[in-house]
Design a protein around this motif. Structure first.
Motif, PDB file in Angstrom:
ATOM      1  N   ASN A  72       0.874  -1.170   0.000  1.00 57.30           N
ATOM      2  CA  ASN A  72       0.000   0.000   0.000  1.00 57.30           C
ATOM      3  C   ASN A  72       0.915   1.225   0.000  1.00 57.30           C
ATOM      4  O   ASN A  72       2.083   1.116  -0.385  1.00 57.30           O
ATOM      5  N   ASP A  73       0.434   2.366   0.437  1.00 57.34           N
ATOM      6  CA  ASP A  73       1.254   3.576   0.386  1.00 57.34           C
ATOM      7  C   ASP A  73       2.413   3.576   1.379  1.00 57.34           C
ATOM      8  O   ASP A  73       3.384   4.305   1.204  1.00 57.34           O
ATOM      9  N   THR A  74       2.318   2.734   2.426  1.00 60.27           N
ATOM     10  CA  THR A  74       3.325   2.753   3.489  1.00 60.27           C
ATOM     11  C   THR A  74       4.120   1.465   3.614  1.00 60.27           C
ATOM     12  O   THR A  74       5.297   1.494   3.929  1.00 60.27           O
ATOM     13  N   TRP A  75       3.471   0.315   3.376  1.00 65.52           N
ATOM     14  CA  TRP A  75       4.101  -0.985   3.631  1.00 65.52           C
ATOM     15  C   TRP A  75       4.063  -1.893   2.416  1.00 65.52           C
ATOM     16  O   TRP A  75       3.146  -1.831   1.606  1.00 65.52           O
ATOM     17  N   GLY A  76       5.060  -2.774   2.339  1.00 66.56           N
ATOM     18  CA  GLY A  76       5.097  -3.818   1.325  1.00 66.56           C
ATOM     19  C   GLY A  76       5.620  -5.099   1.948  1.00 66.56           C
ATOM     20  O   GLY A  76       6.456  -5.058   2.853  1.00 66.56           O
ATOM     21  N   LEU A  77       5.111  -6.235   1.474  1.00 67.20           N
ATOM     22  CA  LEU A  77       5.535  -7.537   1.991  1.00 67.20           C
ATOM     23  C   LEU A  77       5.722  -8.497   0.825  1.00 67.20           C
ATOM     24  O   LEU A  77       4.880  -8.577  -0.067  1.00 67.20           O
ATOM     25  N   LEU A  98       9.933  -7.266   4.480  1.00 70.41           N
ATOM     26  CA  LEU A  98       9.011  -6.201   4.858  1.00 70.41           C
ATOM     27  C   LEU A  98       9.654  -4.874   4.489  1.00 70.41           C
ATOM     28  O   LEU A  98      10.796  -4.600   4.872  1.00 70.41           O
ATOM     29  N   TRP A  99       8.940  -4.083   3.716  1.00 70.89           N
ATOM     30  CA  TRP A  99       9.457  -2.820   3.213  1.00 70.89           C
ATOM     31  C   TRP A  99       8.571  -1.671   3.694  1.00 70.89           C
ATOM     32  O   TRP A  99       7.360  -1.822   3.790  1.00 70.89           O
ATOM     33  N   ARG A 100       9.187  -0.522   3.947  1.00 73.57           N
ATOM     34  CA  ARG A 100       8.423   0.681   4.304  1.00 73.57           C
ATOM     35  C   ARG A 100       8.718   1.763   3.274  1.00 73.57           C
ATOM     36  O   ARG A 100       9.868   1.934   2.846  1.00 73.57           O
ATOM     37  N   PHE A 101       7.651   2.446   2.878  1.00 71.08           N
ATOM     38  CA  PHE A 101       7.736   3.510   1.887  1.00 71.08           C
ATOM     39  C   PHE A 101       7.334   4.845   2.515  1.00 71.08           C
ATOM     40  O   PHE A 101       6.475   4.880   3.393  1.00 71.08           O
ATOM     41  N   GLU A 102       7.946   5.897   2.028  1.00 72.49           N
ATOM     42  CA  GLU A 102       7.549   7.242   2.430  1.00 72.49           C
ATOM     43  C   GLU A 102       7.682   8.140   1.199  1.00 72.49           C
ATOM     44  O   GLU A 102       8.754   8.217   0.600  1.00 72.49           O
ATOM     45  N   ASP A 103       6.581   8.773   0.830  1.00 68.77           N
ATOM     46  CA  ASP A 103       6.558   9.647  -0.350  1.00 68.77           C
ATOM     47  C   ASP A 103       7.084   8.930  -1.593  1.00 68.77           C
ATOM     48  O   ASP A 103       7.829   9.512  -2.392  1.00 68.77           O
ATOM     49  N   LEU A 106      11.725   4.104  -0.923  1.00 61.56           N
ATOM     50  CA  LEU A 106      12.025   3.066   0.061  1.00 61.56           C
ATOM     51  C   LEU A 106      12.757   3.695   1.237  1.00 61.56           C
ATOM     52  O   LEU A 106      13.756   4.399   1.052  1.00 61.56           O
ATOM     53  N   THR A 107      12.256   3.435   2.451  1.00 62.32           N
ATOM     54  CA  THR A 107      12.911   3.978   3.642  1.00 62.32           C
ATOM     55  C   THR A 107      13.539   2.897   4.509  1.00 62.32           C
ATOM     56  O   THR A 107      14.567   3.124   5.128  1.00 62.32           O
ATOM     57  N   ASP A 108      12.895   1.726   4.578  1.00 58.65           N
ATOM     58  CA  ASP A 108      13.386   0.642   5.438  1.00 58.65           C
ATOM     59  C   ASP A 108      13.079  -0.707   4.813  1.00 58.65           C
ATOM     60  O   ASP A 108      12.096  -0.855   4.077  1.00 58.65           O
ATOM     61  N   HIS A 109      13.916  -1.682   5.161  1.00 58.76           N
ATOM     62  CA  HIS A 109      13.688  -3.076   4.769  1.00 58.76           C
ATOM     63  C   HIS A 109      14.068  -3.958   5.949  1.00 58.76           C
ATOM     64  O   HIS A 109      15.184  -3.854   6.472  1.00 58.76           O
ATOM     65  N   TRP A 110      13.119  -4.787   6.391  1.00 62.42           N
ATOM     66  CA  TRP A 110      13.380  -5.753   7.453  1.00 62.42           C
ATOM     67  C   TRP A 110      13.480  -7.123   6.814  1.00 62.42           C
ATOM     68  O   TRP A 110      12.550  -7.586   6.148  1.00 62.42           O
ATOM     69  N   GLU A 111      14.614  -7.778   7.009  1.00 61.41           N
ATOM     70  CA  GLU A 111      14.800  -9.146   6.537  1.00 61.41           C
ATOM     71  C   GLU A 111      14.275 -10.069   7.626  1.00 61.41           C
ATOM     72  O   GLU A 111      14.750 -10.022   8.758  1.00 61.41           O
ATOM     73  N   SER A 112      13.305 -10.882   7.291  1.00 62.20           N
ATOM     74  CA  SER A 112      12.752 -11.850   8.243  1.00 62.20           C
ATOM     75  C   SER A 112      12.932 -13.239   7.664  1.00 62.20           C
ATOM     76  O   SER A 112      12.821 -13.424   6.460  1.00 62.20           O
ATOM     77  N   VAL A 113      13.176 -14.201   8.542  1.00 57.53           N
ATOM     78  CA  VAL A 113      13.352 -15.583   8.080  1.00 57.53           C
ATOM     79  C   VAL A 113      12.388 -16.494   8.814  1.00 57.53           C
ATOM     80  O   VAL A 113      12.001 -16.227   9.952  1.00 57.53           O
ATOM     81  N   GLY A 114      12.010 -17.582   8.152  1.00 55.58           N
ATOM     82  CA  GLY A 114      11.059 -18.519   8.734  1.00 55.58           C
ATOM     83  C   GLY A 114      11.639 -19.350   9.860  1.00 55.58           C
ATOM     84  O   GLY A 114      10.932 -19.755  10.766  1.00 55.58           O
ATOM     85  N   ASP A 115      12.938 -19.599   9.818  1.00 55.72           N
ATOM     86  CA  ASP A 115      13.600 -20.409  10.835  1.00 55.72           C
ATOM     87  C   ASP A 115      14.875 -19.691  11.254  1.00 55.72           C
ATOM     88  O   ASP A 115      15.941 -19.887  10.668  1.00 55.72           O
ATOM     89  N   GLN A 116      14.750 -18.850  12.277  1.00 56.35           N
ATOM     90  CA  GLN A 116      15.880 -18.014  12.696  1.00 56.35           C
ATOM     91  C   GLN A 116      17.070 -18.849  13.165  1.00 56.35           C
ATOM     92  O   GLN A 116      18.217 -18.523  12.862  1.00 56.35           O
ATOM     93  N   ALA A 117      16.831 -19.950  13.875  1.00 52.72           N
ATOM     94  CA  ALA A 117      17.934 -20.791  14.356  1.00 52.72           C
ATOM     95  C   ALA A 117      18.709 -21.389  13.182  1.00 52.72           C
ATOM     96  O   ALA A 117      19.953 -21.440  13.202  1.00 52.72           O
ATOM     97  N   HIS A 118      17.991 -21.847  12.166  1.00 50.04           N
ATOM     98  CA  HIS A 118      18.628 -22.403  10.964  1.00 50.04           C
ATOM     99  C   HIS A 118      19.444 -21.315  10.260  1.00 50.04           C
ATOM    100  O   HIS A 118      20.579 -21.549   9.844  1.00 50.04           O
TER     101      HIS A 118
END
Length: 124
Positions: A72-77, A98-103, A106-118
């Motif tokens: 949407n205008d603020t978030w992307g997944l 996970l991405w954040r948008f402003e105007d 791209l302002t931020d990107h969070w890298e997330s993983v399904g299995d953090q221990a792996h």
């Protein structure tokens, strides 16, 4: 170009779309307890982070998209599967970008993983 189209272009390896749509203070948040974990600020730092991932895996790191995009205008997944080989170890886990948008930038990107221990074990 709307944010959904931008994400699709980024994940199709359109580097012009990626680098051309970042703010100067674009920030990547990489999780975990491993050699990649940390915060990377600015396009040059993100580029170096990506290059490091490929160098450490002898270019075996791959992302397989799952055709799941939301924006949407603020978030992307974006949902994807990541595989690689490194030092006799194999990586195979789901990822969520996970991405954040402003105007429209791209302002931020969070890298997330399904299995953090792996993920942590692979990069240790």
């Amino acid at each position: 170009m709307d944010n959904l189209e931008l994400l699709k272009r980024i994940y199709a390896k359109d580097r012009e779309a990626l680098w051309g749509n970042m703010r100067d203070d674009f920030t990547v948040h990489s999780p975990g307890q491993n050699i990649l974990a940390g915060t990377y600020v600015g396009p040059a730092a993100f580029k170096a982070h990506i290059e490091r991932i490929h160098a450490l895996t002898n270019n075996t790191f791959h992302e397989e998209l799952q055709d799941t995009f939301f924006a949407n205008d603020t978030w992307g997944l974006v949902v994807h599967r990541m595989t690689a080989e490194r030092n006799g170890k194999k990586l195979d886990t789901w990822g969520f970008g996970l991405w954040r948008f402003e105007d429209g930038k791209l302002t931020d990107h969070w890298e997330s993983v399904g299995d953090q221990a792996h993920w942590d074990d692979f990069w240790s």
